[in-house]
Scaffold this active site. Sequence first.
Site, PDB file in Angstrom:
ATOM      1  N   ALA A  96      -4.254   6.681   4.266  1.00 10.66           N
ATOM      2  CA  ALA A  96      -3.052   6.880   3.461  1.00 10.66           C
ATOM      3  C   ALA A  96      -1.857   6.114   4.049  1.00 10.66           C
ATOM      4  CB  ALA A  96      -2.725   8.370   3.361  1.00 10.66           C
ATOM      5  N   TYR A 153       5.120  10.817   4.394  1.00  9.33           N
ATOM      6  CA  TYR A 153       6.143   9.873   3.928  1.00  9.33           C
ATOM      7  C   TYR A 153       7.273   9.724   4.952  1.00  9.33           C
ATOM      8  CZ  TYR A 153       3.846  10.249  -0.620  1.00  9.33           C
ATOM      9  OH  TYR A 153       2.922  10.223  -1.642  1.00  9.33           O
TER      10      TYR A 153
END
Length: 253
Positions: free
Chosen positions: A192, A226
């Site tokens: 990811a 994030y």
Amino acid sequence: MDSNSSTRKKEEFSVQIQAPSIPPFGTERPFNLEFSQLQPSDEEFNEGSRSEFGPFMARAAFLDEEYWMVAWLRAESHWEDQPNQRYVDNYKRQFAEQEFNALKRRCRGQKDKNYSCIVTVKKEERDLRRTVLKSVVGTLDLSIRYLLNGETFPGEQVTAPLFHTINRTGSSKYGYIANLCVAKSSRRQGIASHMLQFAVESAKSMGVEQVFVHAHRKNEPAQELYQKMGFEKVEAASSQLVDEQTYLLCFRT
């Protein structure tokens, strides 16, 4: 008990046991796909169009079979927390068919090439090339967009004329990331984060100074990922996204 009362009882019971309806997506089924074909060779992608890390490589998808694998991966991820729900396999199939057709429209239907589906695939090994079916392990979407006049972030509720206009100056151009997911069997291997990095670098190469992404307020692992990658919450957007239960995050290139 009178006949009207009996009829009402039957109607109430029939409503309680009614099976959930499958929404009519109206998509074209993905016929003629050849999942036994080999994954494209790593050498077919130049260094600027791919990012290698460990046994994986991130790049843009381009085969219909890859789009289908992406669509199915997203269906599996979407229904992951509801494995015992009735008709779940039918829903996943419908979801995948809808997403497959939408992906082809988005990635191939725009002449300005502002939309790409990024995949992570398993790299070739010595004397071994995998089929498409066994290669795709992660995906996300990257689109290049423009803010409306008066906006400072996507979706900002601003006082504007009835007909909004798009500000196509360089400063209003931004990247938007969506649909990030990784196959359950391939998680915790940095897929990811490497896909995110590749997406940000791709957006940067197109002159983008800001990349945005939404994260659900209850999805703390996504928020942590994030923020670890350098994304920051857009505080001005928080109050406007209460009903959607999401945060907007921004990475400044």
